[in-house]
Design a protein around this motif. Structure first.
Motif, PDB file in Angstrom:
ATOM      1  N   GLN A 119      66.951  -9.527-121.909  1.00 51.17           N
ATOM      2  CA  GLN A 119      66.458 -10.889-122.092  1.00 51.17           C
ATOM      3  C   GLN A 119      66.742 -11.755-120.862  1.00 51.17           C
ATOM      4  N   ASP A 120      65.925 -12.778-120.661  1.00 46.43           N
ATOM      5  CA  ASP A 120      66.150 -13.739-119.570  1.00 46.43           C
ATOM      6  C   ASP A 120      67.311 -14.666-119.923  1.00 46.43           C
ATOM      7  N   THR A 123      64.403 -18.677-118.091  1.00 46.27           N
ATOM      8  CA  THR A 123      63.007 -18.280-117.997  1.00 46.27           C
ATOM      9  C   THR A 123      62.307 -19.112-116.935  1.00 46.27           C
ATOM     10  N   SER A 130      66.285 -20.249-122.749  1.00 45.21           N
ATOM     11  CA  SER A 130      67.144 -19.119-122.419  1.00 45.21           C
ATOM     12  C   SER A 130      67.032 -18.142-123.579  1.00 45.21           C
ATOM     13  N   ASP A 131      66.331 -17.039-123.358  1.00 46.62           N
ATOM     14  CA  ASP A 131      66.182 -16.049-124.433  1.00 46.62           C
ATOM     15  C   ASP A 131      67.537 -15.574-124.931  1.00 46.62           C
ATOM     16  N   ALA A 686      64.233 -21.091-111.813  1.00 45.44           N
ATOM     17  CA  ALA A 686      64.368 -21.000-113.264  1.00 45.44           C
ATOM     18  C   ALA A 686      65.402 -21.998-113.775  1.00 45.44           C
ATOM     19  N   TYR A 690      64.750 -25.225-116.330  1.00 46.40           N
ATOM     20  CA  TYR A 690      65.525 -25.491-117.549  1.00 46.40           C
ATOM     21  C   TYR A 690      66.060 -26.929-117.539  1.00 46.40           C
ATOM     22  N   SER A 705      66.653 -13.227-114.498  1.00 44.88           N
ATOM     23  CA  SER A 705      65.540 -13.226-115.457  1.00 44.88           C
ATOM     24  C   SER A 705      64.975 -11.813-115.574  1.00 44.88           C
ATOM     25  N   LYS A 707      63.851 -10.021-118.052  1.00 42.84           N
ATOM     26  CA  LYS A 707      62.641  -9.835-118.861  1.00 42.84           C
ATOM     27  C   LYS A 707      61.395 -10.182-118.053  1.00 42.84           C
ATOM     28  N   THR A 708      61.475 -11.266-117.276  1.00 41.47           N
ATOM     29  CA  THR A 708      60.331 -11.667-116.460  1.00 41.47           C
ATOM     30  C   THR A 708      60.089 -10.663-115.341  1.00 41.47           C
TER      31      THR A 708
END
Length: 809
Positions: A119-120, A123, A130-131, A686, A690, A705, A707-708
């Motif tokens: 997870q990020d 993001t 924030s995942d 990122a 946020y 990040s 996931k990205t």
């Protein structure tokens, strides 16, 4: 009695406490390779904590009684472990290393069943979230207090747990600090995450598979095998005779590689000229180095699948082992799965089915010697999901040989460099860039940390001079060559020589020239065509036939091919015509001419084809390489033709090449403002994203990040799909895969199928679908080609007419 799994064959139950502790031990053993044993132990211990809920236990009972009564994966059991760590190490602590522990292990736990991977923390696009925080801090875990109570009752007391947290925090502090100063850069945290994630994934999948197959874990005895391999290799080398100057040079360089193996862990170069025997010389270094420093495995990374089987077969024969030497091509399932993931999210049932396939394939790279591709290597580090990252921990404490190291995709340059630097600095992995044309990766923005005196071959200039087997002759003109002119020149060459190799930059140009010469019906001349539209087995058969005819030398022949013949193909022609490309490609082409120094230096002609015949608009790397080479060729006063392939000119070529692609080296993402390199740990954009949304940033140690990164990362820019083709035994494999396979038959059948697969781009796949030339096997997991769409001259035929009356099974 809380249950983790129920065996399908006999209904045997695996206790949850056993699964957690067994996974913890496996994960700890692998984490110990970089001195993070306690940290990795925690990941295994808490990964399935949520299975202690009544909800999950009821779900499992229903699934066993009637699988259709439940939705697979509908009960979240991975968030609880990450939340427990966040509560103990983030909410109730001010120690920065306690934060690091919660984030490092917690992210791995909450992601271990995710098709999107890790997870990020921040993001960088879209909704600023924030995942990680959403999962561990915002989502309410059902029966959370009950889950904790059962864990502390069954597995360890709360006091023991807090002691383990303190030990792991202390371990991380020791990892991060050297002489009181931090040695871990922000980018390194991305690879730390991947490492812990990998240990957990492999431990979970391995333990689940062992329970399902009712087996116990058995550690590979790689050290014993490597000792045996070294002895077999030395016995094989002792049979060589230095009967020619070329063979004498090969022998000298091989001895230098053996002596160099005494050097400590590092990043080295091996610049043996093309045809200098670098596969065996690098293997000799790797085996001796691995034995001296206790490395667990040797991984060969090659640019193309076309040469894996050849090299692996040679090494198997020499090392006398048909079982433990692994070939890992592009996975039979991989490309379709990744394409599907990008089009639509997988259902939980699909994810579970995929994990079962992973276990059956056993592709976690635990073997002592592995042959794989650059695509698979980079996917192991940067792609999303759970399958590829599972292997990452096995890249540590290893020797990795990058055969034809100039094959690193340009946009992956900084990602490649940073991963090798991490593996050297923290993973005790030695990397070797093995090529006649060394890319100057130490001179780019994010430099590769090569050893300053790390070239294995002494006196390179002298070796190049003694190894000279060709004369590179510039025949490029202001008015580019037309098809007819090239055909006429080829005929002229055959008046002087018995055989000729012609290498062009595109499949279209190769096919056009072949058809033109075929239509001319050249008297007493045999024509051969090679391209990546053919499966590996087809190309191998043609190359074997070519070698035999070249050896007999009793007939004139022309082989027309793309650059696929340039890397790792042991074949020798009397002369070569090469459509001008980068100097690295020209050097490789020259390696197919007079390869063993059979005669005096032979000609390699450089030509430039007209744009209508060879359009490079969609091949920017070849186009830029071609332009730089043409500029160097024009500098006749500074660079004579006899020096064009020298390592000094090659260095100048690569410096210019990377300068032209300066803005591409960070992996910029098309149609966005992102570049993937900045998302490894720096995360400045990122973080600002946020802050703008929330007013302030949360107190997080990590900024990456992942996931990205996984969302956008593709080694090959255009989506591709592997297609099983009906070439000879490929027909039998298609029939087998249309039938019912037993679980133990998956791995061997799919391994055989790799030789009969062809990778096609998305637009090619669409053309084949339009004509009904593609049909599914194994519920659509594998695609097969109809017999009318595979041509024995050209391979896959996109213009094949629809198959009439074809029956789909």
């Amino acid at each position: 009695m809380y249950i983790a799994h129920v065996r399908k064959s006999d209904g045997e139950e695996q206790l949850l406490k056993d699964h957690l502790t067994e996974c913890a031990e496996l994960s700890a053993d692998w984490g110990g390779k970089i001195r993070l044993r306690k940290t990795s132990y925690l990941a295994g211990l808490l990964h399935d904590l949520g299975k202690y809920s009544n909800e999950f236990q009821e779900y499992l009972k229903k699934a066993v009684a009637d699988p259709k009564s439940v939705t697979r994966g509908s009960v979240d059991h991975s968030t609880a472990g990450g939340k427990l760590l966040f509560d103990y190490c983030h909410r109730n602590s001010r120690d920065p290393f306690s934060y690091i522990l919660a984030e490092l292990v917690g992210n791995a736990i909450i992601s271990h069943h995710s098709s999107r991977g890790l997870q990020d923390f921040f993001t960088p696009e879209g909704e600023a979230t924030s995942d990680y925080l959403r999962r561990v801090d915002e989502i309410e875990v059902v029966e959370y207090e009950l889950i904790k109570g059962r864990f502390f009752q069954e597995v360890m007391s709360e006091e023991q747990f807090q002691k383990l947290l303190l030990e792991a925090t202390k371990e991380l502090k020791g990892f991060y600090q050297a002489e009181g100063k931090s040695r871990v850069k922000q980018n390194d945290t991305f690879f730390l995450l991947k490492f812990i994630y990998s240990c957990l994934l492999d431990a979970d999948r391995t333990n689940t598979m062992l329970f399902e197959e009712n087996k116990t874990f058995k550690q590979h005895e790689n050290d014993v095998l490597l000792q045996s391999y070294s002895q077999s290799l030395e016995e094989y080398i002792s049979t060589f005779t230095a009967d020619t100057p070329i063979n004498q040079l090969r022998s000298q360089m091989s001895e230098q590689c053996k002596a160099f193996s005494e050097r400590k862990t590092g990043i080295y170069t091996l610049s043996i000229p093309t045809g200098g025997g670098k596969t065996l010389a690098s293997l000799r270094f790797a085996l001796n180095h691995a034995i001296k420093y206790g490395k667990e495995r040797i991984i060969y990374v090659v640019p193309f699948t076309t040469i894996i089987e050849q090299n692996a077969a040679t090494v198997r024969e020499i090392l006398k082992d048909e079982i433990n030497i692994l070939e890992h091509h592009s996975n039979v399932f991989t490309d379709q799965e990744e394409t599907k993931e990008r089009q639509t999210e997988e259902s939980e049932a699909e994810k579970e089915a995929l994990e079962q396939k992973q276990a059956l394939m056993k592709d976690n790279w635990e073997s002592p010697v592995i042959f794989t591709t650059m695509v698979q290597f980079l996917n192991t580090i940067y792609s999303r999901g759970t399958r590829n990252p599972r292997r990452f921990h096995n890249l540590t404490n290893a020797v990795i040989i990058f055969d034809e190291a100039q094959g690193v995709p340009t946009n992956c340059t900084h990602l490649f460099n940073e991963s090798l630097n991490f593996l050297k600095n923290y993973g005790t992995t030695t990397s070797v860039l093995c090529t006649a044309t060394q890319p100057s990766l130490e001179n780019v923005g994010r430099a590769l940390a090569k050893e300053s005196d790390g070239e294995m071959v002494a006196n390179l200039s002298e070796v190049e001079s003694k190894f000279k087997r060709v004369e590179v002759i510039d025949r490029t003109t202001n008015e580019a060559w037309k098809l007819e002119e090239l055909a006429d020149f080829s005929e002229e060459m055959l008046a002087e020589k018995e055989n000729l190799l012609i290498i062009l930059n595109t499949k279209k140009a190769v096919r056009s020239l072949y058809q033109y010469l075929e239509n001319k019906q050249l008297e007493n001349v045999e024509l051969y065509h090679l391209s990546t539209s053919m499966c590996a087995k087809h190309r191998k058969n043609l190359l074997d036939e070519l070698r035999e005819k070249l050896k007999r030398n009793d007939t004139k022949l022309i082989c027309i091919t793309t650059q696929l013949i340039e890397a790792g193909v042991d074949i020798s022609f009397q002369s070569v015509i090469r459509s001008v490309a980068g100097l690295d490609s020209i050097a490789q082409a020259a390696g197919r001419c007079n390869r063993h120094g059979e005669t005096k230096p032979q000609p390699v002609y450089l030509i430039n084809l007209s744009a209508d015949l060879e359009n490079l608009t969609h091949l920017p790397e070849i186009k830029q390489g071609q332009e730089i080479t043409l500029e160097i060729l024009k500098e006749k006063s500074k660079v004579g033709h006899e020096e064009i392939l020298s390592h000094t000119v090659q260095k100048r070529y690569f410096d210019q090449y990377y300068a032209r692609f300066k803005n591409e080296l960070n992996y910029p993402v098309k149609k966005t403002s992102l570049n993937l390199f900045s998302l490894l740990g720096e995360g400045a954009n990122a973080l600002e994203h946020y802050k703008r949304t929330h007013g302030s940033a949360p107190l997080l140690a990590f900024r990456s990040s992942p996931k990205t990164v996984g969302k956008y990362f593709q080694v090959i820019d255009s989506p591709t799909t592997s297609v099983l083709v009906p070439y000879k035994k490929g027909n039998d494999l298609i029939a087998d895969l249309n039938g019912e396979l037993r679980p133990e038959e998956y791995a061997p059948t799919l391994k055989k199928a790799q030789q009969y697969m062809v990778t096609v781009f998305q637009h090619e796949l669409m053309e084949l679908q339009k004509t009904g030339s593609i049909y599914p096997l194994l519920n659509g997991d594998i695609l097969a080609l109809t017999s009318n769409a595979y041509d024995l001259k050209f391979g896959i035929d996109l213009e094949a007419e629809a198959a009439s009356g074809y029956l789909e099974f």
